[in-house]
Design an enzyme around this catalytic site. Structure first.
Site, PDB file in Angstrom:
ATOM      1  CB  SER A 147      -0.908   0.017   1.240  1.00  0.00           C
ATOM      2  OG  SER A 147      -1.775  -1.094   1.254  1.00  0.00           O
ATOM      3  CB  SER A 161      -2.000  -2.340  -4.038  1.00  0.00           C
ATOM      4  OG  SER A 161      -1.301  -1.134  -3.840  1.00  0.00           O
ATOM      5  CG  ASP A 218      -2.692   1.709  -4.779  1.00  0.00           C
ATOM      6  OD1 ASP A 218      -1.645   1.421  -4.185  1.00  0.00           O
ATOM      7  OD2 ASP A 218      -3.254   0.951  -5.589  1.00  0.00           O
TER       8      ASP A 218
END
Length: 349
Positions: A228, A266, A268
């Site tokens: 992340s 992830s 983001d």
């Protein structure tokens, strides 16, 4: 073994983009923005921390700033996000920490804000907290940083140069299989005949195949998938919350340039706010029909390009300033070592 001295990207002779950075090449080039870190390194297992971002030195609950959050992939826990989306403003400092520390960070922000003069009757707050998971180097279940340590980062926040690398919320992070961390950069761009500063601070902890200034970084182990990143954008340009969201979204252009995998696992996130006095949401303005002088859609493109450059360079600074870290992988219950990017290898490219 003596560790390799660390340096920022530009000190290695590598420049990103064509806009000039501010004097510090940091988010604190935006006047009034303050950054504070608390780093927790103890024994063989604790490698974590917290980073505080204060948009201005006053009472944020009373003098709110316009803001917006952009999410590219939402595998994360960004506290305060729904109220930011609904009202287009933030009313507390921002804390970055590890995934399991979000609740303690909220408590620290509550304590800080409720104690400020003028907030004696406040009964609801929208604490803003971003996180990434540092469990590859840190015993994340050990409840660190504590609430007191989170509060100490808020108290330590200051303007001026920003410490980068394996510090604060970047102490235990990993990027591209290498040591990630806290990084920052800024750009100055003209819009509507005036010069404005855009600054970015990142907590890098994500995966992909690393690219530095358009060239692949080839090294064993320098490839990862999940992870992340949180990117915080400050600007002194008078932008409405809608255009602040557009500004935040451009951070993902800089993220992509570094070779990010943008995978399913992830998280983001990019949060942007404006410090401009003319758009600050004071108690008086909130009680009336307010007239905010904001930059129009047609003239904001230079700021968009500037934030792409600043985000890319901030990420790379987070890595070039980070040091090899020995810690504990909470997922495998084994010791762990994550190596820093080789600056010599970067110089030879």
């Amino acid at each position: 073994m003596v560790s390799e001295p660390r340096a920022r990207l530009r000190d290695l002779g590598i420049s990103i983009g064509h806009y000039e950075p501010g004097a510090l090449n940091a988010i604190t080039d935006v006047a009034g923005v303050a950054i504070g870190h608390v780093t927790c390194v103890e024994g063989e297992r604790t490698r974590t921390g917290v980073t505080a971002i204060l948009p201005h030195s006053g009472n944020l609950f009373q003098d709110k700033v316009p803001a917006a959050l952009a999410v590219f992939n939402g595998f994360g826990k960004f506290a305060g996000s729904t109220q930011i989306a609904e009202l287009g403003e933030i009313e507390t400092p921002i804390l970055l920490t590890n995934t399991l520390g979000v609740g303690r960070a909220i408590e620290a922000i509550n304590r800080h804000t409720l104690a400020q003069a003028g907030n004696e009757r406040v009964v609801s707050l929208n604490a803003v907290v971003g996180e990434t998971n540092d469990s590859r180097l840190n015993d994340i279940r050990a409840a660190r940083p504590t609430v007191d340590e989170m509060a100490a980062a808020l108290a330590a926040a200051k303007t001026g140069p920003v410490e980068e690398g394996a510090i604060g919320a970047g102490t235990g992070t990993v990027a591209f299989g290498l040591k990630g961390g806290i990084g920052t950069s800024s750009r100055v761009a003209k819009a509507g005949g005036a010069a404005y500063t855009v600054g970015v601070l990142v907590q890098s902890n994500y995966g992909g195949k690393l690219t530095v200034a358009g060239k692949p970084y080839e090294a064993e182990g320098a490839h990862d998938k999940d992870g992340s990143i949180v990117m915080i954008v400050a600007t002194d340009a008078p932008l409405c919350s809608r255009n602040l969201k557009r500004l935040a979204e451009r951070c993902f252009g800089g993220l992509a340039r570094t070779g990010a995998a943008l995978s399913n696992g992830s998280g983001d996130y990019a949060l942007a706010f404006s410090t401009a006095e003319e758009v600050r949401r004071t108690p008086e303005r909130r009680k009336a029909v307010a007239n905010y002088p904001v930059l129009s859609n047609d003239i904001v493109s230079p700021l968009f390009e500037a934030v792409i450059e600043a985000a890319e360079e901030a990420i790379l600074n987070s890595m070039t300033m980070a040091t090899t870290t020995h810690g504990y992988n909470a997922g495998t219950n084994k010791p762990s070592t994550i190596h820093a990017i080789s600056l010599d290898a970067l110089k030879r490219r």
